[in-house]
Every structure is written in C-alpha cells, then in structure tokens.
Design an enzyme around this catalytic site. Structure first.
Site, PDB file in Angstrom:
ATOM      1  N   ALA A   1       0.887  -1.168  -0.312  1.00 28.18           N
ATOM      2  CA  ALA A   1      -0.565  -0.202  -0.002  1.00 28.18           C
ATOM      3  C   ALA A   1       0.932   1.224  -0.049  1.00 28.18           C
ATOM      4  O   ALA A   1       0.222   2.554   0.287  1.00 28.18           O
ATOM      5  CB  ALA A   1      -0.764  -0.240   1.253  1.00 28.18           C
ATOM      6  N   ALA A   2       2.236   1.616   0.136  1.00 22.89           N
ATOM      7  CA  ALA A   2       2.901   2.552  -0.274  1.00 22.89           C
ATOM      8  C   ALA A   2       2.737   3.444  -1.844  1.00 22.89           C
ATOM      9  O   ALA A   2       2.312   4.752  -1.029  1.00 22.89           O
ATOM     10  CB  ALA A   2       4.547   2.109  -0.530  1.00 22.89           C
ATOM     11  N   GLY A   3       2.334   2.605  -2.504  1.00 24.20           N
ATOM     12  CA  GLY A   3       1.776   2.726  -3.578  1.00 24.20           C
ATOM     13  C   GLY A   3       0.697   3.537  -4.260  1.00 24.20           C
ATOM     14  O   GLY A   3      -0.239   5.189  -3.796  1.00 24.20           O
TER      15      GLY A   3
HETATM   16  O1  RIB Z   1      -1.512  -1.960  -3.036  1.00 26.57           O
HETATM   17  C1  RIB Z   1      -2.118  -3.318  -2.245  1.00 26.57           C
HETATM   18  C2  RIB Z   1      -3.219  -3.766  -2.157  1.00 26.57           C
HETATM   19  O2  RIB Z   1      -2.946  -4.426  -3.430  1.00 26.57           O
HETATM   20  C3  RIB Z   1      -3.898  -4.404  -1.588  1.00 26.57           C
HETATM   21  O3  RIB Z   1      -4.191  -3.599  -0.121  1.00 26.57           O
HETATM   22  C4  RIB Z   1      -4.407  -5.386  -2.007  1.00 26.57           C
HETATM   23  O4  RIB Z   1      -5.730  -6.210  -1.568  1.00 26.57           O
HETATM   24  C5  RIB Z   1      -3.914  -5.353  -3.800  1.00 26.57           C
HETATM   25  O5  RIB Z   1      -5.540  -5.265  -3.837  1.00 26.57           O
END
Ligand code: RIB
Length: 305
Positions: free
Chosen positions: A250-252
């Site tokens: 989830a950094a992006g």
């Molecule tokens: O970008 C991270 C996300 O990618 C995760 O939370 C997962 O659900 C996927 O969608």
C-alpha cells in the site's frame, strides 16, 4: 470544508502472511504470522486521502459476506462517504499476500464483488462524481467501468488520476486524453509503454512515451528511489525520504491518496508529490495495507523532524 476526492475502485480483504522469503514455484514454506487486514487499491487510496485531509466518497462493490461488512466498516470509521458502495451477492474481493524479511511482497487478487462494478452502477451515482474535485481510479475493477469513469470525469471537468495498477499490457489508446495524472510504478510503466523501466533514464523514456500517447502528466513511482514527474516540457526526479522499511504493501496507494488529497486542497504539483512521498515513506515503516497509512499529523511531524 476540506476538498472532495472520489475514489472509484476495489476493496479487498487482505490475507497476509509473513515469511523469510517469497516461495518459489511448487515450494511450501512455513509462514511466521497471519493476519486479515482491510485493503484493496481503491479502498487504500480512499483511506489515504481521508487520513491526509480530504473529504472522500468511495464508489465500489463489496460482497454480502462478513468481509464485505468489515470492509465497509473500515471506510466508515475514516468518515468516508459510502452511499455509493454497493453490496452485491457473492464474495468480497480478497488478496493473498506474502511479505518477506526484506519487506517485499507478492500478491494474488481474486476480484469477487469488485468484478461486478458496472458503468451503469457508477452512472447511478453521477451526483457523487459531480461533487468531486479529484477522481481516482485503478485497475482492480472491470476495464470498461474504468474507461467510463475516466471519460465521465473529463466531461465533468474534474481532475482525473489513473493509478494503472495492476497492469500487464498497454491501456486502451482512447483513455489517455481523459487522464490528467497517470501514476504507474516501474513495472506498470513498462507494461504501458512497452519499454524496460529499471533506471531513472529508462523511466524518463517511458514517461515521455506515455505523454506522447496523450496522458496529461505522468508520475512514475520508483520505490526507495522516489518518483519521476514528467509534464511534456521535461522531467524532474524527486528522491524519497530515507526510512527503515518493514512492509511496502500500500505504499503506492498511500502516495496516490496523499497526492490527490494535497492537489484537491490546492497545493502545487511539486508540493503534492513531496507530501505523497512523505506519506508513502511513513507507510512502509508499518505493517499491513490500511493500518500502515499515516495521518496528516504524522506527515506534519515527520516534515518538522
Ligand atoms: O496495493 C496494495 C493492495 O493491493 C492490497 O491491499 C491488496 O488488496 C491489493 O489490492
């Protein structure tokens, strides 16, 4: 009143295990931990925008299962408007995630309810789109729905952001003219441009090709190397703040949500990129998708330190 960000996209329950390393094909490894965590690129970006100062509405679908209730509750807990979040029959989206000791991950998503978000459904919430300052989409819902939202966002005169994630092939050519900010990571920039992206120089070439295809502006996120901004006049590299990385999940999304919130609040592109980068850097110091996303005061405290 804070500005409005509308996210059209996915919600997934993330089933996360940590292991020393990612498994090879055909291999079984012992994991060190397991957790279920609210995620999905759309929902993560909505949470990031909300925690980082925007008023946010989410347009998407969850299943009529327990995960669907939890995913909705997670957004409501952030004061995200969920009037356009539809419960549909069947399973919610899930993501199977392995995170290794180097904080890298491998993810498999199963669309579930995300696959049921149709253009007609979004059209039924046109008033929500019309109330946006900034609209964000990703690629974890059906492509024809994303195409509809981009075009409708352009018709309504909104600032339109596409985070083309995940991407394995070029985008439809007629999408580009509706995109104000295209924000891929390195592998997505490579899939979209057809060029290898493994250095600043190659990222510049890919960004130029995507601008030539019609995207307004391009920001390629480069992980610990920061990001590359291109606007047709030239490119600028923004190095990332240095942090100790625990989990890059989830950094992006945190960058995209933070960038959108800052842009919606009237910040310049440069300020919005720097703000998104600090938020993303803080997110990699914590585990999980939504639990890792910092608040506005976290970002302000980091900038002041
Ligand atoms: O970008 C991270 C996300 O990618 C995760 O939370 C997962 O659900 C996927 O969608």
């Amino acid at each position: 009143m804070p500005a409005k960000v509308v996210v059209v996209g996915s919600l997934n329950m993330d089933l996360v295990t940590r292991a020393q390393r990612l498994p090879h094909a055909g291999e079984t490894l012992h994991g060190e931990s397991f957790a279920t965590v609210s995620g999905g690129k759309g929902a993560n970006q909505a949470v990031a925008s909300a925690r980082l100062g925007a008023r946010v509405s989410m347009i998407g679908c969850v299943g009529d299962d327990a995960y669907g209730e939890q995913l909705r509750a997670a957004l409501l807990a952030e004061q995200i408007d969920c009037q356009a979040l539809t419960s549909v029959e069947g399973s919610s989206g899930v993501a199977l995630i392995v995170v290794d000791d180097n904080s890298q991950n491998a993810i498999v998503i199963v669309a579930g309810a995300n696959g049921q978000l149709t253009p007609d459904m979004v059209a039924g919430f046109d008033a929500v789109l019309a109330a946006a300052d900034v609209i964000i989409c990703q690629l974890e819902v059906p492509m024809h729905t994303v195409g509809y939202v981009l075009k409708r966002g352009r018709e309504l005169g909104k600032t339109v952001i596409l985070n083309p994630a995940p991407a394995t092939s070029p985008l439809p050519a007629d999408w580009y003219s509706s995109i104000d900010y295209l924000i891929p990571n390195e592998s997505e920039a490579s899939a979209l441009s057809g060029l290898p992206v493994d250095s600043l120089e190659s990222a510049e070439l890919a960004a130029s090709r995507l601008i030539a295809a019609g995207a307004g502006k391009v920001i390629i996120t480069l992980g610990p190397q920061g990001s590359l901004f291109a606007n047709g006049q030239g490119c600028e590299h923004f190095p990332a703040p240095k942090v100790k990385s625990v989990d890059t999940t989830a950094a992006g999304d945190t960058f995209v949500g933070g960038f959108a919130a800052a842009l919606a609040a009237g910040k310049s592109e440069v300020e919005a990129i720097r703000f998104g980068q600090v938020a993303a850097a803080l997110s990699v110091t914590r585990a999980g998708a939504q639990p890792s996303i910092p608040s506005l005061s976290d970002v302000q405290a980091f900038k002041a330190s």
